[in-house]
Design a protein around this motif. Structure first.
Motif, short mmCIF file in Angstrom:
data_model
loop_
_atom_site.label_atom_id
_atom_site.label_comp_id
_atom_site.label_asym_id
_atom_site.label_seq_id
_atom_site.Cartn_x
_atom_site.Cartn_y
_atom_site.Cartn_z
N ALA A 68 0.83 -1.21 0.00
CA ALA A 68 0.00 0.00 0.00
C ALA A 68 0.87 1.25 0.00
CB ALA A 68 -0.93 -0.01 1.21
N VAL A 69 1.90 1.26 0.84
CA VAL A 69 2.80 2.41 0.90
C VAL A 69 3.58 2.55 -0.41
CG1 VAL A 69 4.85 3.37 2.03
CG2 VAL A 69 3.00 2.38 3.40
N GLU B 94 -3.28 10.46 4.73
CA GLU B 94 -1.97 10.63 5.33
C GLU B 94 -0.86 10.07 4.43
OE1 GLU B 94 -2.43 8.62 9.01
OE2 GLU B 94 -3.37 10.32 10.04
N LEU B 95 -1.12 8.90 3.85
CA LEU B 95 -0.12 8.30 2.95
C LEU B 95 0.18 9.22 1.76
CD1 LEU B 95 -1.34 4.59 2.81
CD2 LEU B 95 0.61 5.50 4.08
N MET B 96 -0.85 9.94 1.29
CA MET B 96 -0.68 10.83 0.14
C MET B 96 -0.13 12.19 0.53
SD MET B 96 -1.44 9.43 -2.77
CE MET B 96 -1.70 10.88 -3.79
N GLY B 97 0.01 12.45 1.83
CA GLY B 97 0.53 13.73 2.26
C GLY B 97 -0.51 14.79 2.51
N VAL B 98 -1.76 14.37 2.70
CA VAL B 98 -2.84 15.33 2.99
C VAL B 98 -2.69 15.83 4.42
CG1 VAL B 98 -5.34 15.61 3.25
CG2 VAL B 98 -4.41 14.21 1.37
N PRO B 99 -2.63 17.13 4.63
CA PRO B 99 -2.53 17.65 6.00
C PRO B 99 -3.89 17.61 6.69
CG PRO B 99 -2.57 19.46 4.42
CD PRO B 99 -2.55 18.20 3.61
N SER C 188 1.15 22.35 -8.27
CA SER C 188 1.83 21.07 -8.35
C SER C 188 0.84 20.03 -7.84
CB SER C 188 3.08 21.06 -7.48
OG SER C 188 3.55 19.73 -7.29
N ALA C 189 0.81 18.87 -8.48
CA ALA C 189 -0.16 17.84 -8.09
C ALA C 189 0.03 17.40 -6.66
CB ALA C 189 -0.07 16.65 -9.03
N ASN C 190 1.23 17.58 -6.12
CA ASN C 190 1.49 17.19 -4.74
C ASN C 190 1.36 18.34 -3.75
OD1 ASN C 190 1.91 14.45 -5.28
ND2 ASN C 190 4.10 14.73 -5.66
N ASP C 191 0.82 19.50 -4.21
CA ASP C 191 0.56 20.59 -3.28
C ASP C 191 -0.45 20.13 -2.23
OD1 ASP C 191 2.21 22.35 -4.56
OD2 ASP C 191 0.61 23.37 -5.68
N PRO C 192 -0.21 20.45 -0.96
CA PRO C 192 -1.14 20.03 0.10
C PRO C 192 -2.59 20.45 -0.16
CG PRO C 192 0.88 20.84 1.07
CD PRO C 192 0.97 21.12 -0.40
N GLU C 193 -2.79 21.66 -0.71
CA GLU C 193 -4.16 22.11 -0.95
C GLU C 193 -4.86 21.24 -1.99
OE1 GLU C 193 -6.23 25.79 -3.23
OE2 GLU C 193 -4.99 26.37 -1.49
N LEU D 57 -4.03 18.13 -2.88
CA LEU D 57 -4.19 16.80 -2.31
C LEU D 57 -5.38 16.76 -1.35
CD1 LEU D 57 -0.45 15.91 -1.56
CD2 LEU D 57 -1.90 14.89 -3.33
N SER D 58 -5.55 17.83 -0.58
CA SER D 58 -6.68 17.89 0.36
C SER D 58 -8.00 17.89 -0.38
CB SER D 58 -6.58 19.15 1.23
OG SER D 58 -5.49 19.06 2.12
N TRP D 59 -8.12 18.72 -1.43
CA TRP D 59 -9.39 18.78 -2.16
C TRP D 59 -9.72 17.44 -2.80
CZ3 TRP D 59 -13.78 21.03 -2.26
CH2 TRP D 59 -14.63 20.84 -3.34
N VAL D 60 -8.73 16.81 -3.41
CA VAL D 60 -8.97 15.52 -4.06
C VAL D 60 -9.39 14.48 -3.02
CG1 VAL D 60 -7.86 13.61 -5.29
CG2 VAL D 60 -7.47 15.97 -6.02
#
Length: 303
Positions: A100-101, A174-179, A129-134, A136-139
């Motif tokens: 999974a990781v 969390e795994l994806m880096g969502v704050p 950037s696709a890895n921006d926290p914002e 990632l959070s919305w997705v």
């Protein structure tokens, strides 16, 4: 028809993809157990509607939409993109923790090149950037809200209730880096609304173009009537606040509003009967769990 349905979800004409078969491998139980809310939600046909709904919701963030517009090959290879998303969802849901990781890190690596600029809701140019926290959070929020909403409408009761699913699936965030991913249904709704209240969301010609594609994807004439039912069901499950932004309304036949939710329930029942009710990913995961349990019993006996 069964084979065509399976090929849509896996982008593989026959048999199970190797990554599904590999779910029986691994040395631990993974992040979620068979009696978890995650297995209950992700193992039912309502996830088909959830995927459509999530795409519709995700399109409202102009940064996320820019990434799709600039980098995604969803028009040229929609089934490939769908299969990749499904692989991540079901690997995190059913695989051992290392797999999974690893799969999540693979997705994050793919995201590293997805960069550019977009016009925000105030027409101010901003980098993304696709890895921006914002983003990632919305997705994550759109995904979680969609899978929860459709499960509540068209699936069996969720073990532990809606809060259990949101809390469990926060691990994927969390795994994806969502704050600070939400851990209750109330937190989920509040974080979604915060994007709206902050004036971040936007509907423009890019969104309209994506909606047109989602409404009429290249599935073939035989599949489209059923898909239209599921699309209308997905739209019916979106809160009016976001549905209005998308410019989508209830399905109608002339002046009459069609019973989208009842029709969707019937269609999902038909699909479930076609596909069978044994979810392949869960089946492979159960094999892993049975092997681990047998090894543990053997170890205790030897001791």
């Amino acid at each position: 028809m069964r084979n065509r349905l399976r090929s849509i979800f896996t982008n593989q004409p026959e048999g199970q993809p190797q990554w599904v078969l590999d779910l029986q491998n691994g040395d631990d139980a993974g992040f979620f157990a068979p009696d978890s809310a995650t297995w209950a939600v992700h193992g039912q046909t309502a996830t088909i509607v959830a995927g459509v709904r999530a795409l519709l919701m995700q399109a409202l963030h102009p940064g996320a939409m820019a990434g799709v517009h600039d980098w995604s090959r969803y028009k040229e290879d929609p089934l490939g993109r769908l299969a990749g998303t499904i692989r991540w969802i079901f690997t995190v849901s059913y695989a051992d923790t290392a797999t999974a990781v690893g799969t999540t890190n693979w997705v994050l690596k793919l995201h590293e090149k997805v960069r550019g600029t977009y016009l925000d809701a105030k027409d101010i140019e901003k980098p993304y950037s696709a890895n921006d926290p914002e983003l990632l959070s919305w997705v994550h929020l759109a995904f979680t809200d969609s899978f929860l909403a459709t499960a509540k409408l068209w699936s069996t009761p969720i073990p532990g209730g809606p809060d259990a699913y949101v809390r469990e699936w926060a691990k994927a965030g969390e795994l994806m880096g969502v704050p600070n991913p939400p851990r209750s249904e109330a937190e989920l709704a509040a974080q979604l609304r915060a994007f709206y209240d902050a004036g971040v969301l936007k509907s423009d010609e890019r969104v309209a173009e994506a909606l047109q594609f989602i409404r009429r994807p290249p599935l073939g004439k035989g599949m489209m009537p059923g898909y239209a039912v599921l699309f209308n069901g997905a739209v019916s499950s979106i809160p009016p606040l976001y549905r209005d932004m998308l410019g989508l309304g209830p399905a109608r036949l002339g002046p009459l509003t069609l019973p989208a939710r009842a029709s969707t329930a019937a269609m999902l029942g038909v699909i479930g009967n076609m596909l069978g009710h044994d979810e392949p990913s869960a089946t492979q995961a159960r094999k892993r769990l049975a092997r681990l349990a047998a090894a543990e019993r053997s170890s205790r006996t030897e001791a």
